[in-house]
Design a protein around this motif. Structure first.
Motif, mmCIF file in Angstrom:
data_model
loop_
_atom_site.group_PDB
_atom_site.id
_atom_site.type_symbol
_atom_site.label_atom_id
_atom_site.label_comp_id
_atom_site.label_asym_id
_atom_site.label_seq_id
_atom_site.Cartn_x
_atom_site.Cartn_y
_atom_site.Cartn_z
ATOM 1 N N CYS A 64 -13.871 -6.289 -0.380
ATOM 2 C CA CYS A 64 -14.022 -5.473 0.513
ATOM 3 C C CYS A 64 -13.129 -4.272 0.723
ATOM 4 O O CYS A 64 -12.788 -4.112 1.887
ATOM 5 C CB CYS A 64 -14.609 -6.131 1.900
ATOM 6 N N LEU A 65 -12.613 -3.807 -0.376
ATOM 7 C CA LEU A 65 -11.468 -2.872 -0.222
ATOM 8 C C LEU A 65 -12.121 -1.695 -1.241
ATOM 9 O O LEU A 65 -12.132 -1.712 -2.406
ATOM 10 C CB LEU A 65 -10.437 -3.278 -1.091
ATOM 11 N N HIS B 166 -3.807 -7.015 -3.270
ATOM 12 C CA HIS B 166 -5.026 -7.957 -3.209
ATOM 13 C C HIS B 166 -4.974 -8.302 -4.521
ATOM 14 O O HIS B 166 -5.566 -7.731 -5.543
ATOM 15 C CB HIS B 166 -5.972 -7.476 -2.549
ATOM 16 N N TYR B 167 -5.125 -9.960 -4.663
ATOM 17 C CA TYR B 167 -5.214 -10.356 -5.914
ATOM 18 C C TYR B 167 -6.795 -11.171 -6.030
ATOM 19 O O TYR B 167 -7.051 -11.673 -5.096
ATOM 20 C CB TYR B 167 -4.340 -11.603 -6.075
ATOM 21 N N ILE B 168 -7.335 -10.872 -7.242
ATOM 22 C CA ILE B 168 -8.651 -11.490 -7.272
ATOM 23 C C ILE B 168 -8.844 -11.909 -9.092
ATOM 24 O O ILE B 168 -8.329 -11.084 -9.879
ATOM 25 C CB ILE B 168 -9.905 -10.875 -7.061
ATOM 26 N N GLU B 169 -9.174 -13.037 -9.046
ATOM 27 C CA GLU B 169 -9.621 -13.551 -10.401
ATOM 28 C C GLU B 169 -10.924 -13.773 -11.003
ATOM 29 O O GLU B 169 -11.588 -14.184 -9.723
ATOM 30 C CB GLU B 169 -8.686 -14.751 -10.861
ATOM 31 N N ARG B 170 -11.613 -13.531 -12.030
ATOM 32 C CA ARG B 170 -12.990 -13.756 -12.288
ATOM 33 C C ARG B 170 -13.863 -13.267 -11.194
ATOM 34 O O ARG B 170 -14.654 -13.801 -10.929
ATOM 35 C CB ARG B 170 -13.152 -15.252 -12.575
ATOM 36 N N ALA B 171 -13.734 -11.905 -10.863
ATOM 37 C CA ALA B 171 -14.529 -11.380 -9.934
ATOM 38 C C ALA B 171 -16.070 -11.271 -10.310
ATOM 39 O O ALA B 171 -16.229 -11.173 -11.252
ATOM 40 C CB ALA B 171 -14.065 -9.749 -9.740
ATOM 41 N N SER B 172 -16.712 -11.727 -9.264
ATOM 42 C CA SER B 172 -18.286 -11.788 -9.062
ATOM 43 C C SER B 172 -18.671 -12.983 -9.949
ATOM 44 O O SER B 172 -20.198 -13.297 -9.813
ATOM 45 C CB SER B 172 -19.000 -10.543 -9.903
ATOM 46 N N VAL B 173 -18.020 -13.997 -10.448
ATOM 47 C CA VAL B 173 -18.608 -15.247 -10.865
ATOM 48 C C VAL B 173 -18.498 -16.535 -10.032
ATOM 49 O O VAL B 173 -17.498 -16.332 -9.182
ATOM 50 C CB VAL B 173 -18.102 -15.528 -12.421
ATOM 51 N N LEU C 5 -5.524 -5.149 -6.654
ATOM 52 C CA LEU C 5 -5.897 -3.959 -6.184
ATOM 53 C C LEU C 5 -4.681 -3.319 -5.111
ATOM 54 O O LEU C 5 -4.168 -4.145 -4.325
ATOM 55 C CB LEU C 5 -7.194 -3.794 -5.468
ATOM 56 N N VAL C 6 -4.053 -2.174 -5.275
ATOM 57 C CA VAL C 6 -2.939 -1.859 -4.628
ATOM 58 C C VAL C 6 -3.046 -0.482 -4.173
ATOM 59 O O VAL C 6 -3.706 0.333 -4.537
ATOM 60 C CB VAL C 6 -1.756 -1.563 -5.808
ATOM 61 N N ARG C 7 -2.788 -0.395 -2.757
ATOM 62 C CA ARG C 7 -2.907 0.713 -2.166
ATOM 63 C C ARG C 7 -1.433 1.131 -1.547
ATOM 64 O O ARG C 7 -0.865 0.383 -0.984
ATOM 65 C CB ARG C 7 -3.903 0.435 -0.886
ATOM 66 N N ARG C 8 -1.255 2.591 -1.746
ATOM 67 C CA ARG C 8 0.163 3.175 -1.463
ATOM 68 C C ARG C 8 -0.271 3.452 0.039
ATOM 69 O O ARG C 8 -1.222 4.234 0.556
ATOM 70 C CB ARG C 8 0.580 4.462 -2.201
ATOM 71 N N VAL C 9 0.650 3.118 1.078
ATOM 72 C CA VAL C 9 0.866 3.638 2.395
ATOM 73 C C VAL C 9 1.821 4.425 2.523
ATOM 74 O O VAL C 9 3.121 4.223 2.434
ATOM 75 C CB VAL C 9 0.868 2.120 3.377
ATOM 76 N N ALA C 10 1.660 5.704 2.785
ATOM 77 C CA ALA C 10 2.467 6.802 2.605
ATOM 78 C C ALA C 10 3.561 6.702 3.814
ATOM 79 O O ALA C 10 3.161 5.997 4.771
ATOM 80 C CB ALA C 10 1.738 8.189 3.042
#
Lengths: 228, 228
Positions: free
Chosen positions: B137-138, B193-200, B223-228
């Motif tokens: 949900c990112l 945020h870490y995810i493995e084997r997305a969608s299975v 998934l990485v997001r820079r926070v300015a």
């Protein structure tokens, strides 16, 4: 029983590039919602038109005509409120999203308004970048290559900085920036391949030199590869 | 009449995340080909197993076990030759590709061997990055944000340079690099945020701090997001 909102990636344009999962939810929901330019046709709805079972309630999210300006929150406040009403009444809602819902899609504005109070499920879709790569027969990235996605609306300095730290890139949403971006790539000595409306009947692939910058649509992009 | 080779993106793992177009060609081709680790099961074939009509000729492209080493050209020379034989005999061949064929897929090695002499059509697919974004949900990127796709196998300096010129990023193929990449992101003060084997079914989502770096699989990403 509260309903679920589905953010469905309908893919880049070819109606066959929707996923089985997207299609299943699209058909099962009693309510569908989609963005449309004010007074114009919704591209997302056109893509799925042949898949619709008929009889669904439709919510049109009217957005300002220009693909360049970003609509105000009031539009999404109103749409989220209307969608939320159906969810609270127990009706599932399918929100149609071009490409992938979370990849430069307006769905995220609905998501941030709906997620706190409702169940929201995102069904990922095929992006315009993948469709462009397939149509141009150009691989995006392999092995340890890095890939950058760069909106054409950034200024030259920012685009140049991003191109300097990748092996390949897609420059999205060319529109009125096409001439400036072409000049920049020429100055940098980078080769690029142009495509507009990838995967639909009106698709056009051109050499960058042959592009008329005055007529590049919003839905056009360049694939760029750095040659070390 | 020569046959056509279809490079079909079967999506990130959920069998429902194949496209209608991919499914149509997959079912219509008398021959299918797919990579498999030597002595192991093909993930691409497992994804589509329930969709197969039965009776198709199957070509297994055996690749070395490690997801880290890149197989030699001889493997693809042999596979292209076998596929080419079917094409010359007029039989269409569906080549199964995880995610999208041209996004870090091995299909490009077959493509470069087949395209000169045969008709090759690429059917784009949903990438693991889109699947990760949906599951976590990112949102990946919006408006004029730029997005970087960075293989974890790059060294720290290269990853840091790429992260410095984007608003958000996906760091792919963590595997044995997970501990090093986590230390780098911690030093840079970046949230991920870490995810493995997305969608299975085996999908796992974790806070970066809770990841056991010794067991992160090849099919994991941040998934990485820079926070300015």
């Amino acid at each position: 029983m509260s309903g679920t909102a589905y953010g469905i990636g309908v893919g880049p344009g070819d109606p066959e590039l929707i996923t089985l999962k997207g299609l299943r939810h699209l058909r099962a929901c009693p309510v569908i919602a989609y963005p449309a330019p004010e007074g114009g046709e919704s591209l997302a709805r056109r893509i799925v038109a042949t898949h619709l079972p008929g009889g669904q309630t439709e919510i049109v999210i009217g957005v300002p005509m220009s693909g360049e300006r970003f609509p105000t929150g009031a539009i999404y406040d109103r749409a989220a409120s209307e969608i939320g009403g159906h969810l609270m009444a127990g009706r599932d809602v399918a929100v149609l999203c071009l490409g992938d819902p979370f990849f430069y899609g307006s769905f995220m504005y609905l998501f941030e308004r709906l997620a706190a109070a409702h169940t929201v499920v995102v069904v990922p879709g095929v992006t315009s970048v993948s469709a462009a790569s397939a149509a141009l027969c150009l691989p995006l990235a392999a092995r340890n290559e890095s890939f950058a996605v760069i909106p054409a609306g950034l200024d030259d300095t920012e685009i140049e900085r991003r191109l300097a730290t990748c092996d390949a890139a897609a420059i999205l949403k060319l529109g009125r920036h096409a001439g400036r971006v072409r000049a920049l790539l020429t100055r940098l000595g980078l080769e690029a391949h142009y495509i507009e409306r990838a995967s639909v009947a009106e698709e056009r692939r051109l050499k960058l030199a042959d592009v008329d910058p005055s007529s590049a649509p919003y839905f056009s992009l360049l694939l760029v590869r750095r040659v070390a």
